[in-house]
Design a protein around this motif. Sequence first.
Motif, PDB file in Angstrom:
ATOM      1  N   TYR A  59      63.103  25.690  30.825  1.00 26.65           N
ATOM      2  CA  TYR A  59      62.771  25.086  29.542  1.00 26.65           C
ATOM      3  C   TYR A  59      62.735  23.554  29.632  1.00 26.65           C
ATOM      4  O   TYR A  59      61.907  22.910  28.979  1.00 26.65           O
ATOM      5  N   THR A  60      63.612  22.966  30.438  1.00 23.27           N
ATOM      6  CA  THR A  60      63.588  21.519  30.640  1.00 23.27           C
ATOM      7  C   THR A  60      62.298  21.100  31.326  1.00 23.27           C
ATOM      8  O   THR A  60      61.659  20.117  30.936  1.00 23.27           O
ATOM      9  N   THR A  61      61.902  21.846  32.343  1.00 28.16           N
ATOM     10  CA  THR A  61      60.652  21.548  33.044  1.00 28.16           C
ATOM     11  C   THR A  61      59.458  21.715  32.119  1.00 28.16           C
ATOM     12  O   THR A  61      58.540  20.889  32.122  1.00 28.16           O
ATOM     13  N   ALA A  62      59.453  22.763  31.322  1.00 27.34           N
ATOM     14  CA  ALA A  62      58.354  22.981  30.377  1.00 27.34           C
ATOM     15  C   ALA A  62      58.267  21.845  29.371  1.00 27.34           C
ATOM     16  O   ALA A  62      57.179  21.384  29.029  1.00 27.34           O
ATOM     17  N   SER A  64      63.487  23.826  21.128  1.00 28.54           N
ATOM     18  CA  SER A  64      64.443  24.620  20.345  1.00 28.54           C
ATOM     19  C   SER A  64      65.303  25.493  21.249  1.00 28.54           C
ATOM     20  O   SER A  64      66.481  25.708  20.969  1.00 28.54           O
ATOM     21  N   ALA A  65      64.730  25.987  22.338  1.00 24.50           N
ATOM     22  CA  ALA A  65      65.525  26.772  23.282  1.00 24.50           C
ATOM     23  C   ALA A  65      66.607  25.905  23.914  1.00 24.50           C
ATOM     24  O   ALA A  65      67.744  26.357  24.100  1.00 24.50           O
ATOM     25  N   LEU A  66      66.270  24.671  24.230  1.00 24.82           N
ATOM     26  CA  LEU A  66      67.267  23.772  24.805  1.00 24.82           C
ATOM     27  C   LEU A  66      68.310  23.354  23.770  1.00 24.82           C
ATOM     28  O   LEU A  66      69.502  23.276  24.082  1.00 24.82           O
ATOM     29  N   ALA A  67      67.882  23.108  22.552  1.00 26.31           N
ATOM     30  CA  ALA A  67      68.807  22.623  21.533  1.00 26.31           C
ATOM     31  C   ALA A  67      69.765  23.717  21.052  1.00 26.31           C
ATOM     32  O   ALA A  67      70.951  23.457  20.837  1.00 26.31           O
TER      33      ALA A  67
END
Length: 132
Positions: A7-10, A95-98
Amino acid sequence: MGTEAFYTTAAQVLPTILIALMVEIGLMLQMRGRRYGELYREKYDALLRGHAPPTSFPGDPNFDIESAGRSLNRWGFISMAVGVAFLIGEGLSLSALAFRWFTAWTFWPLVVSMGVMIVAAVCIPFVRQTQV
């Protein structure tokens, strides 16, 4: 499903792809808009002189005013579709990261969004090169 690294890379890659796509689509719109303007100006000048207006571009008989307008509309739609794919993908990745939502509901739409943008980034430069 995906890891935090995915998710960070995306979240970092999607804006980069968006910048490349907007430059390419901007070049297409600029080129088409210039040709459309020239053809429209020729038609207007011919009407002012009292001559029959040209229906096609002098160098390209397949490029007429109607097809030019459709082409500009089509590229405008493509740029909006790329923008929507970016917003969906970036929203899901952030949102997935948060909120730590590493589920299939955030993974698969993000993969589809990235796939759409990657395919567009590969195909649009070829379209521009073949239509010059």
